[in-house]
Design an enzyme around this catalytic site. Structure first.
Site, PDB file in Angstrom:
ATOM      1  CB  CYS A   1      -0.911  -0.012   1.222  1.00  0.00           C
ATOM      2  SG  CYS A   1      -2.029   1.407   1.287  1.00  0.00           S
ATOM      3  CB  VAL A   2       1.676   3.771  -2.612  1.00  0.00           C
ATOM      4  CG1 VAL A   2       2.368   2.809  -3.548  1.00  0.00           C
ATOM      5  CG2 VAL A   2       0.263   4.091  -3.103  1.00  0.00           C
TER       6      VAL A   2
END
Length: 281
Positions: free
Chosen positions: A126-127
């Site tokens: 998850c950026v």
């Protein structure tokens, strides 16, 4: 296990959005609709503050919690001939070995090229958290998005209500700007996070990760092509799948710090459920 701090533009953007939504909701929407000095205003401000605090707290935990590292001493149990399920490479038929990490990968582990290491029960990178979502922080991640979507919907309701209450009055230009920015932010966030929560509820009930879902689609197609019936090996029933992630105590499901059940429970297969053993020590 905690991770070290690393600056991320995406994390800074999420943090700024949370702060903006909180301040605009409490200082503008609630104040315009009820008045912060009134009992309804204080109650709504307290309820929204609770959601905001839990959202920030769970978000921080999700960022700084290590998603799960493969033990250095891990070696696949190749002598367990009674176990019908051994995760192997899709090509070659060898046991799963990570060339980049130079060690064997346990069931459900995958190498993250961004974190540059293997992650236990990896769901995705998850950026927006600058971290992988894996075995150790999946529940915290799920609790965060639940609080986030509740806060967004609550703020959107207060926005609409305050607009209705002030429809007969002239609104200042600064307030109009806040309403426009908040609306453009809250509507897509509520829709996106609502879909995301529904998607992960489905994955939890099936005991799948996002990676396993996409791999399962291909495996199902190949099985049907060969005249066979595909079944996800880690699906041990909706209830047991649910408590394997959220825990056996219903009251602790929304608590991000409540403990997990036994580590191996996340890796149990249908076969393990029948014979009463764990797929991973």
């Amino acid at each position: 296990m905690a991770r070290g701090f690393r600056f991320s533009f995406h994390v800074s953007l999420v943090t700024a959005a949370i702060i903006y939504i909180y301040l605009s909701t409490v200082l503008v929407f609630i104040d315009q609709w009820f008045g912060l000095g009134s009992s309804p205003g204080m109650m709504n401000a307290a309820a929204f503050t609770f959601l905001a605090v839990m959202c920030i707290y769970s978000y921080r935990l999700a960022i700084f919690t290590d998603p799960g590292r493969v033990p250095v001493s891990f070696v696949p149990d190749i002598e367990d001939s009674g176990r019908p399920i051994h995760e192997i490479k899709r090509k070659g038929g060898d046991l799963r070995f990570c060339q980049k990490c130079s060690h064997y990968k346990p069931p459900r582990a995958h190498h993250c090229r961004i974190c540059n290491r293997c992650v236990l029960r990896m769901d995705h990178h998850c950026v927006w958290m600058n971290n992988c979502v894996g075995h150790a922080n999946y529940k915290v991640f799920f609790v965060f998005i639940v609080y986030a979507v509740l806060a967004c919907i609550y703020s959107l309701v207060l926005l609409i209500g305050s607009l209705t209450a002030d429809s007969e009055d002239d609104t200042e230009d600064s307030s109009k700007t806040i309403y426009v920015i908040s609306g453009l932010l809250l509507v897509p966030l509520s829709l996106a996070l609502g879909f995301f929560v529904g998607w992960h509820i489905y994955l939890i009930l099936k005991n799948k990760t996002t990676i396993e879902y996409h791999e399962g689609v291909r495996a199902m197609w190949l099985a049907e092509k060969g005249g066979q019936l595909y079944s996800h090996p880690y699906d041990i029933g909706a209830y047991e799948n649910l408590i394997s992630i959220l825990g056996p105590n219903f009251l602790c499901w929304v608590c991000p710090t409540s403990g997990h059940v036994d580590t191996g429970f996340h890796f149990r297969t249908k076969y393990d459920k029948l014979v009463g053993t764990s797929a991973m020590e």
